[in-house]
Scaffold this active site. Structure first.
Site, PDB file in Angstrom:
ATOM      1  N   ASP A 191       0.872  -1.164   0.000  1.00  0.00           N
ATOM      2  CA  ASP A 191       0.000   0.000   0.000  1.00  0.00           C
ATOM      3  C   ASP A 191       0.921   1.230   0.000  1.00  0.00           C
ATOM      4  OD1 ASP A 191      -2.308   1.628   0.370  1.00  0.00           O
ATOM      5  OD2 ASP A 191      -1.831   1.738   2.503  1.00  0.00           O
TER       6      ASP A 191
ATOM      7  N   ASP B  15      -1.457  -0.968   6.037  1.00  0.00           N
ATOM      8  CA  ASP B  15      -1.624  -0.495   7.420  1.00  0.00           C
ATOM      9  C   ASP B  15      -3.064  -0.187   7.800  1.00  0.00           C
ATOM     10  OD1 ASP B  15      -1.891   1.853   5.847  1.00  0.00           O
ATOM     11  OD2 ASP B  15      -1.464   3.052   7.619  1.00  0.00           O
TER      12      ASP B  15
ATOM     13  N   ASP C   3      -7.245  -2.053   4.034  1.00  0.00           N
ATOM     14  CA  ASP C   3      -6.306  -3.058   3.536  1.00  0.00           C
ATOM     15  C   ASP C   3      -6.657  -4.459   4.019  1.00  0.00           C
ATOM     16  OD1 ASP C   3      -4.690  -1.235   2.155  1.00  0.00           O
ATOM     17  OD2 ASP C   3      -3.595  -0.725   3.978  1.00  0.00           O
TER      18      ASP C   3
END
Length: 675
Positions: free
Chosen positions: A382, A569, A573
């Protein structure tokens, strides 16, 4: 042999219901996982070959046998010494009957507890190393080889003692990882700080953490300044400063001044408790190597007993030697065949690997994920909060009117002072608390910005849309996030952006050097922002403007090329973390991400990902060596024993000696994290 004991929970997997589509197994433990719970619906005496009462705290070996082996005490050592003495006395010029009695006493002193375990194994219909020892010792006496029986029993017991010491040492090193949580807190009650069990402290309570004490619960500093030793949690050796407003995680050590804090989590939900729980649960999730060894041991031991029986009976029946000769060879074959080195060292290797990773700030939820983490083909990231810090910073202030940059920043900070938007917070952080007074007539212009007045002059602060709405010329203005204008023209603009983590570029370089073939960034941010981070970090490719479901689709495509690690995080996600072969969560902040992840970077440092992959590879390499070494030595001794070229002492070495070497080799993993 003595097996490592570990704690387990009753379920394993990713925490999702069956059929959730995350790609993880949702069933319970494998048979013989050692957790002490029933794993199937059989009753006692079902004939499955396993005990249904568990192994106490759990042997952790996964071999499916009952390991109620005795730990060595001072009395046991005296018994071993007495056994050796009686064995030595048997060499005196005494009668044959006296010699037999001395050797029988030697065998019983050294091996009576082992033989009892072997008898219980026979009655249960299971064949373990104690059963093989009992058969070998009894058969040696029958054929008149009493000294051989004494030698094998004494050597076996001494070897078991050394093995117990090696396992206990490794176990102490691993258990030390769970000693990071204090059990009491200094709770404010009736105006005084009283020592109180940490589990009884409610969320929102005020506690005092004195210099030298461990932080008992996750909390926010209300007053005081200090530095923190975070090495127990994150592996970081550099002290971290803390003052009012900073968050402290349980398990950190307050190195200097006393601080007053307000708790933000319950005892069982604090960082230290999460770490302890993950380490304790890690053994429940066995990898392919452990499962293979468990299945191998259950088939291998009965097979070698049958082979030893044929070795003792067939050759003399066919006229190829005497009964005593071939029975003696079969006894060597039996003793050498014990699979102890495998069923002890392989689970210990992976458990030690999990422990070593946790000391580096990487919590891995089981050997299944250690194996996968050792060989990633692709690593997917990410962007915000993973490759970047997740905190916006002012990177440039541009004057468009001759006004000083300090003046532009001050007026923009006044305009943003009432906003909680991350961009506004970045401007306020850059300006500080000075110079924000004297403003009035604040008015929010929805979706565009604000208007306000300072010293009788009216100003506008916000996006480019705000300038257009107010009829302020915008042609030729540079691209920026925030614009400041008066009633006629733009005065200046401010650029704000998410900043690349300090160790992001280095981490990606390390991953490439470790053989990771593809690195990918998946982000919901704009293409321009993603391209800039790609240029700074060196990530191979990126896909921008993605929704959570889009990330899932891209990850499915990437997974088709091989083992994939995803690092993220945030709560959005969680679906991708669950789908990846190994989902890695950054930090301990988001419950949904941590729950879905298979590993957690508690240090919130991207570089610890490469540390974890390196330790996973070392763990897998040591486990593989133990398998090859143990099987190689045993195969050689079994062949030599069948040919009459191996003595009983060599058979004992092939069992307990190889076990000791394998256990000591496994303990190298724990030592490696200290380097």
């Amino acid at each position: 042999m003595k097996m490592i004991e570990t704690e387990h929970t009753e379920t394993e997997g990713c925490g999702h219901e069956e059929g959730c589509g995350c790609g993880h197994e949702h069933h319970g433990h494998e048979e013989g996982c050692g957790c002490g719970h029933e794993h199937h619906d059989h009753g006692d005496g079902c004939g499955c070959g396993h005990e249904h009462h568990g192994h106490g705290d759990g042997c952790g070996c996964g071999c499916g046998h009952d390991h109620e082996h005795v730990s060595t005490t001072g009395i046991d050592l005296w018994l071993i010494a007495g056994s050796v003495l009686l064995f030595g006395l048997s060499f005196l010029p005494v009668g044959g009957a006296v010699r037999v009695v001395l050797l029988a006493g030697s065998v019983l002193l050294a091996g009576y507890k082992l033989f009892w375990q072997g008898l219980k194994g026979l009655f249960r219909g299971s064949l373990d190393e104690m059963t093989l020892l009992l058969i070998a010792a009894a058969a040696a006496f029958v054929i008149g080889e009493q000294r051989e029986a004494a030698i094998v029993t004494i050597l076996f017991r001494i070897g078991q003692h050394l093995e117990e010491l090696a396992v206990a040492r490794s176990k102490r090193n691993i258990e030390a990882l769970t000693k990071i949580r204090p059990e009491t807190a200094n709770l404010l009650r009736d105006g005084e700080y009283t020592e109180t069990p940490a589990e009884d402290v409610p969320v929102g309570s005020e506690i005092l953490v004195r210099a030298g004490e461990k932080v008992p619960l996750d909390c926010v500093v209300l007053s005081g300044e200090t530095t923190l030793d975070t090495s127990a949690l994150t592996g970081e050796s550099v002290p971290r400063p803390a003052s009012a407003g900073d968050t402290l995680l349980s398990g950190m050590v307050n190195a200097e001044g006393a601080v007053v804090c307000r708790t933000v989590s319950a005892f069982e939900d604090s960082a230290a408790s999460r770490i302890i729980q993950m380490v304790q649960e890690s053994s429940a999730k066995k990898g392919k190597a452990e499962k293979m060894i468990s299945r191998f041991a259950r088939v291998y031991t009965p097979a070698v007993v049958i082979a030893a029986l044929f070795l003792a009976v067939l050759p003399p029946l066919l006229g190829f030697g005497s009964w005593s000769q071939w029975i003696g060879r079969s006894l060597v074959f039996l003793v050498a065949s014990c699979p102890c080195a495998l069923v002890i060292s392989i689970p210990l290797s992976f458990f030690a690997g999990v422990g070593a990773c946790s000391k580096k700030g990487v919590l891995v939820k089981g050997s299944r994920y250690m194996e996968l983490l050792a060989r990633p083909v692709s690593v997917v990231f990410d962007k915000t909060g993973t490759l970047t810090t997740g905190k916006l910073e002012v990177t440039e202030i541009i004057s468009l009117s001759g006004m000083a940059e300090e003046g532009i920043l001050r007026l923009a900070a006044i305009g943003e002072s009432g906003s909680t938007h991350p961009m506004a917070q970045a401007v306020l952080a850059r300006q500080g608390e000075t110079g924000l007074s004297g403003a009035g007539n604040f008015r929010e212009i929805t979706g565009k910005g604000v208007s306000f007045s300072v010293d009788g002059a009216n100003y506008f602060c916000g996006s480019r849309k705000l300038l257009k709405a107010q009829g302020i010329p915008e042609e030729g203005l540079p691209e920026a996030n925030i614009y400041l204008a008066d009633e006629t023209r733009a005065l200046g603009c401010i650029r704000v952006k998410d900043v690349l983590r300090d160790d992001a570029k280095e981490t990606l370089e390390r991953l490439k050097a470790m053989g990771v073939r593809r690195t990918v960034m998946l982000t919901g941010d704009s293409e321009g922002a993603a391209r800039e981070i790609q240029a700074q970090s060196g990530v191979d490719e990126f896909h921008a403007g993605l929704l959570p479901e889009d990330k899932v689709k891209y990850l499915e495509q990437i997974r088709s090329e091989g083992t994939t690690v995803f690092v993220g995080d945030g709560m959005n996600d969680a679906p991708v973390l669950a789908m990846a072969d190994v989902g890695v969560a950054m930090g301990l902040g988001t419950d949904a991400a941590i729950e879905a992840a298979d590993a957690v970077l508690i240090s919130d440092r991207l570089g610890s990902l490469a540390d974890g992959i390196g330790l996973a590879r070392r763990t897998k390499s040591i486990a593989r060596f133990n398998i090859v070494f143990a099987l190689g030595i045993k195969a050689a001794v079994l062949i030599l024993g069948a040919c009459g070229l191996a003595q009983m002492w060599l058979a004992v070495f092939a069992d307990v000696g190889v076990s000791i070497i394998a256990v000591l080799n496994s303990s190298r993993i724990l030592r490696s994290q200290k380097a």
